[in-house]
Design a protein around this motif. Structure first.
Motif, PDB file in Angstrom:
ATOM      1  N   LYS A 247      74.752  66.354  -4.165  1.00 40.33           N
ATOM      2  CA  LYS A 247      74.074  67.573  -4.513  1.00 40.33           C
ATOM      3  C   LYS A 247      72.639  67.325  -4.575  1.00 40.33           C
ATOM      4  O   LYS A 247      71.979  67.407  -5.519  1.00 40.33           O
ATOM      5  N   PRO A 248      72.089  67.212  -3.675  1.00 41.17           N
ATOM      6  CA  PRO A 248      70.666  66.757  -3.365  1.00 41.17           C
ATOM      7  C   PRO A 248      69.657  68.133  -3.841  1.00 41.17           C
ATOM      8  O   PRO A 248      68.582  67.941  -4.173  1.00 41.17           O
ATOM      9  N   GLY A 249      70.306  69.258  -4.072  1.00 43.11           N
ATOM     10  CA  GLY A 249      69.649  70.419  -4.618  1.00 43.11           C
ATOM     11  C   GLY A 249      69.768  70.486  -5.837  1.00 43.11           C
ATOM     12  O   GLY A 249      69.497  71.804  -6.486  1.00 43.11           O
ATOM     13  N   SER A 250      70.582  69.815  -6.589  1.00 41.98           N
ATOM     14  CA  SER A 250      70.886  69.886  -7.989  1.00 41.98           C
ATOM     15  C   SER A 250      69.754  69.394  -8.866  1.00 41.98           C
ATOM     16  O   SER A 250      69.478  68.054  -8.890  1.00 41.98           O
ATOM     17  N   SER A 251      69.009  69.761  -9.605  1.00 37.61           N
ATOM     18  CA  SER A 251      67.852  69.484 -10.780  1.00 37.61           C
ATOM     19  C   SER A 251      68.734  68.651 -11.708  1.00 37.61           C
ATOM     20  O   SER A 251      68.384  67.473 -12.078  1.00 37.61           O
ATOM     21  N   GLU A 252      69.788  69.011 -12.248  1.00 37.30           N
ATOM     22  CA  GLU A 252      70.529  68.040 -13.230  1.00 37.30           C
ATOM     23  C   GLU A 252      70.854  66.855 -12.696  1.00 37.30           C
ATOM     24  O   GLU A 252      70.869  65.919 -13.233  1.00 37.30           O
ATOM     25  N   ALA A 253      71.448  66.596 -11.405  1.00 37.59           N
ATOM     26  CA  ALA A 253      71.772  65.261 -10.780  1.00 37.59           C
ATOM     27  C   ALA A 253      70.382  64.487 -10.805  1.00 37.59           C
ATOM     28  O   ALA A 253      70.998  63.297 -11.004  1.00 37.59           O
ATOM     29  N   HIS A 254      69.502  65.073 -10.428  1.00 37.97           N
ATOM     30  CA  HIS A 254      68.301  64.082 -10.479  1.00 37.97           C
ATOM     31  C   HIS A 254      67.776  63.620 -11.621  1.00 37.97           C
ATOM     32  O   HIS A 254      67.541  62.505 -11.939  1.00 37.97           O
ATOM     33  N   TYR A 255      67.870  64.668 -12.463  1.00 37.26           N
ATOM     34  CA  TYR A 255      67.572  64.148 -13.770  1.00 37.26           C
ATOM     35  C   TYR A 255      68.521  63.117 -14.663  1.00 37.26           C
ATOM     36  O   TYR A 255      67.995  62.221 -15.214  1.00 37.26           O
ATOM     37  N   LEU A 256      69.691  63.391 -14.437  1.00 41.26           N
ATOM     38  CA  LEU A 256      70.755  62.484 -15.151  1.00 41.26           C
ATOM     39  C   LEU A 256      70.645  61.155 -14.567  1.00 41.26           C
ATOM     40  O   LEU A 256      70.723  60.115 -15.304  1.00 41.26           O
ATOM     41  N   TYR A 257      70.540  61.084 -13.200  1.00 36.45           N
ATOM     42  CA  TYR A 257      70.307  59.754 -12.440  1.00 36.45           C
ATOM     43  C   TYR A 257      69.020  58.942 -12.812  1.00 36.45           C
ATOM     44  O   TYR A 257      69.071  57.862 -13.328  1.00 36.45           O
ATOM     45  N   ALA A 258      67.947  59.744 -13.216  1.00 32.40           N
ATOM     46  CA  ALA A 258      66.881  59.090 -13.340  1.00 32.40           C
ATOM     47  C   ALA A 258      66.880  58.752 -14.961  1.00 32.40           C
ATOM     48  O   ALA A 258      66.292  57.497 -15.173  1.00 32.40           O
ATOM     49  N   MET A 259      67.461  59.277 -15.640  1.00 31.36           N
ATOM     50  CA  MET A 259      67.724  58.717 -17.207  1.00 31.36           C
ATOM     51  C   MET A 259      68.863  57.566 -17.216  1.00 31.36           C
ATOM     52  O   MET A 259      68.633  56.613 -17.921  1.00 31.36           O
ATOM     53  N   ALA A 260      69.544  57.550 -16.349  1.00 33.22           N
ATOM     54  CA  ALA A 260      70.399  56.285 -16.241  1.00 33.22           C
ATOM     55  C   ALA A 260      69.770  55.173 -15.665  1.00 33.22           C
ATOM     56  O   ALA A 260      69.871  54.150 -16.371  1.00 33.22           O
ATOM     57  N   LEU A 261      68.901  55.249 -14.914  1.00 36.07           N
ATOM     58  CA  LEU A 261      68.113  54.252 -14.326  1.00 36.07           C
ATOM     59  C   LEU A 261      67.099  53.882 -15.701  1.00 36.07           C
ATOM     60  O   LEU A 261      66.854  52.505 -15.726  1.00 36.07           O
ATOM     61  N   LEU A 262      66.536  54.869 -16.298  1.00 39.06           N
ATOM     62  CA  LEU A 262      65.739  54.362 -17.539  1.00 39.06           C
ATOM     63  C   LEU A 262      66.465  53.710 -18.743  1.00 39.06           C
ATOM     64  O   LEU A 262      65.949  52.773 -19.174  1.00 39.06           O
ATOM     65  N   ARG A 263      67.586  54.007 -18.914  1.00 38.66           N
ATOM     66  CA  ARG A 263      68.689  53.267 -19.901  1.00 38.66           C
ATOM     67  C   ARG A 263      68.602  51.978 -19.646  1.00 38.66           C
ATOM     68  O   ARG A 263      68.719  50.932 -20.444  1.00 38.66           O
ATOM     69  N   ARG A 264      68.853  51.547 -18.221  1.00 37.01           N
ATOM     70  CA  ARG A 264      68.626  50.141 -17.687  1.00 37.01           C
ATOM     71  C   ARG A 264      67.570  49.328 -18.033  1.00 37.01           C
ATOM     72  O   ARG A 264      67.693  48.201 -18.320  1.00 37.01           O
ATOM     73  N   GLN A 265      66.427  49.818 -18.007  1.00 35.76           N
ATOM     74  CA  GLN A 265      65.201  49.437 -18.553  1.00 35.76           C
ATOM     75  C   GLN A 265      65.315  48.516 -19.792  1.00 35.76           C
ATOM     76  O   GLN A 265      64.255  47.567 -20.121  1.00 35.76           O
ATOM     77  N   GLU A 266      65.975  48.964 -20.754  1.00 40.16           N
ATOM     78  CA  GLU A 266      66.277  48.573 -22.001  1.00 40.16           C
ATOM     79  C   GLU A 266      66.413  47.230 -21.989  1.00 40.16           C
ATOM     80  O   GLU A 266      66.182  46.469 -23.104  1.00 40.16           O
ATOM     81  N   SER A 267      67.603  46.808 -21.063  1.00 41.04           N
ATOM     82  CA  SER A 267      68.114  45.479 -21.013  1.00 41.04           C
ATOM     83  C   SER A 267      67.424  44.451 -19.821  1.00 41.04           C
ATOM     84  O   SER A 267      67.579  43.668 -20.077  1.00 41.04           O
ATOM     85  N   ALA A 268      66.942  45.375 -18.797  1.00 40.53           N
ATOM     86  CA  ALA A 268      66.630  44.558 -17.503  1.00 40.53           C
ATOM     87  C   ALA A 268      65.446  45.379 -17.099  1.00 40.53           C
ATOM     88  O   ALA A 268      65.826  46.135 -16.103  1.00 40.53           O
ATOM     89  N   PRO A 269      64.340  45.152 -17.594  1.00 41.60           N
ATOM     90  CA  PRO A 269      62.985  45.832 -16.978  1.00 41.60           C
ATOM     91  C   PRO A 269      62.871  45.564 -15.618  1.00 41.60           C
ATOM     92  O   PRO A 269      62.946  44.605 -14.966  1.00 41.60           O
TER      93      PRO A 269
END
Length: 461
Positions: free
Chosen positions: A321-343
């Motif tokens: 879904k390359p045209g989905s704003s929500e898809a981009h937002y949710l994936y970004a937040m998943a990447l940022l959640r990982r930074q809490e344990s592995a910067p």
């Protein structure tokens, strides 16, 4: 359909008449399926399912037997005995050579809804933010689309049409009277489910949940089990809902919404990894469907730690879904959640690019602007952070966190009057949101359950 037991007369061996329904893996009735019952004593009888997938086999001598159904290269088989034929029989077709008969409801969850109480006894685990996510997902679960119910009779369709007309006129009490009168005349699973829907709208969830349960037991199907589980979940009967959805997921493994609903219930019970696994499984069943991604993204944000399967699935969501704003937002937040344990600086840069794409696709993506502001503040770029926080508020004036972060940024840049205004708005919005949440929770009664052997008691708000 029930299985009716005949009596014993003249010293003859007891007999039973076998009734049931044949369905496919999605819970849809299968018309024209061949059903065959073979007894160890050599009795062999056959029947063909009708337009509703139902069959009736003539009375046969009591004893061990096997029941098989076949249609369009699919089959199902169950070994039965007359002693077990006290619950509805349902045969679920699978690919030939890999069939699993689903015939009785005896393995289904067993509990007794005794009454209701107010929201102060609300169930769940974790922080209030987690609870709010759980409540939001429970409401969204009840609205998940399905493939529809099985075939309805002309009389059932007539009652349903009249009930909908009553509801459209705002006459819910009349709709309740109408459907209950129809049930007294002829109790069917479709009418029980309709009664559940109407009684829920009429603020009688205790009657509604019992009607949904009766529909599921009278005619097990994907839609009936889903509606029963959803009613339990909305009214915070978390573990009972999870039990129903788990049973439904076993019976209808191809049901995307059943897996999604089970994930929601497990999340409400603080089983975060198990919840994520179910949501990821739902996504794998239907990669193009947005709902499982949306649910897993929200679960990822609310869970105490990053959930293993979520990030790669949300990466797939962006690809599909390359045209989905929500898809981009949710994936970004998943990447940022990982930074809490592995910067990982590269992952942070990727997340920021995804967030910028999200707000470019949808100027009302307030959450995206907020996170961009957070990233800018972490780099000590407060002017840029202030700009993003302001855009977040423009997109969603009820975003309390944006007001708070904006106030802190103003404070750190010496803009004290603006900081004071932003803090005041944060307090105002926070109070309004708390009041709205309390109103919503008061409107949702929670179910109480009787322990085995206890006499049911009813508590009301």
């Amino acid at each position: 359909m029930a299985v009716l037991c005949a009596g014993v007369a003249g010293g003859q061996q007891p007999t039973v008449q076998v009734r049931g329904t044949v369905k496919d893996a999605k819970g849809a009735a299968v018309t024209g399926a061949a059903v065959r019952l073979r007894e160890a004593a050599g009795v062999d009888v056959q029947a063909i399912t009708d337009g509703a997938g139902r069959f009736v086999l003539p009375a046969v001598a009591q004893g061990d037997a096997s029941v098989t159904a076949s249609a369009r290269g699919m089959e199902a088989r169950a070994d039965v005995s007359a002693a077990k034929l006290v619950e509805p029989m349902v045969l679920v077709l699978r690919p030939a050579g890999n069939s699993v008969g689903e015939m009785e409801f005896s393995d289904a969850p067993k509990f007794s809804v005794a009454g209701v109480t107010d929201w102060t006894a609300v169930g769940g685990h974790g922080s209030d933010a987690t609870l709010r996510t759980s409540e939001s997902l429970a409401s969204a679960t009840a609205s998940l689309p399905g493939d529809g119910a099985g075939a309805a009779t002309p009389d059932e369709m007539k009652v349903a049409a009249e009930v909908r007309e009553d509801e459209d006129r705002g006459e819910v009490a009349k709709a309740q009277e109408r459907v209950h009168a129809a049930l007294q005349a002829h109790a069917t699973a479709n009418l029980y489910r309709l009664a559940g829907e109407v009684d829920e709208k009429g603020d009688d969830p205790l009657a509604a949940v019992r009607e949904f349960e009766q529909a599921a037991k009278l005619e097990p199907s994907e839609v009936n089990e889903f509606e029963w589980g959803s009613e339990l979940l909305v009214h915070r009967a978390i573990w009972q809902a999870a039990a129903v959805f788990e049973h439904g997921a076993e019976m209808y493994p191809a049901s995307v919404r059943m897996q999604t609903a089970l994930g929601t219930a497990l999340f409400a019970g603080a089983r975060y990894e198990q919840a994520a696994e179910r949501l990821c499984k739902a996504s794998d069943l239907a990669p193009e469907d947005a709902e499982p991604y949306e649910f897993m993204g929200k679960v990822e944000l609310a869970a105490p730690e990053a959930l293993a399967c979520v990030e790669p699935h949300l990466a797939r969501y962006v690809r599909l879904k390359p045209g989905s704003s929500e898809a981009h937002y949710l994936y970004a937040m998943a990447l940022l959640r990982r930074q809490e344990s592995a910067p990982d600086a590269a992952a942070v840069a990727q997340a920021e690019a995804l967030l910028k794409k999200a707000v470019a696709l949808d100027a009302k993506c307030g959450d995206g602007y907020l996170e961009l502001g957070v990233l800018a503040a972490q780099r000590k770029d407060l002017p840029t952070a202030i700009g993003y926080y302001s855009k977040a508020i423009d997109a969603d004036p009820m975003m309390a966190d944006a007001y708070y972060r904006l106030a802190k940024a103003y404070e750190r840049t010496g803009q004290r009057e603006k900081a004071k205004e932003a803090f005041a708005m944060h307090d105002k919005v926070t109070q309004e949101q708390a009041a709205a949440t309390e109103r919503q929770r008061k409107a949702v009664k929670q179910f109480l359950f009787a322990k085995p052997g206890d006499a049911p008691t009813v508590a009301t708000p």
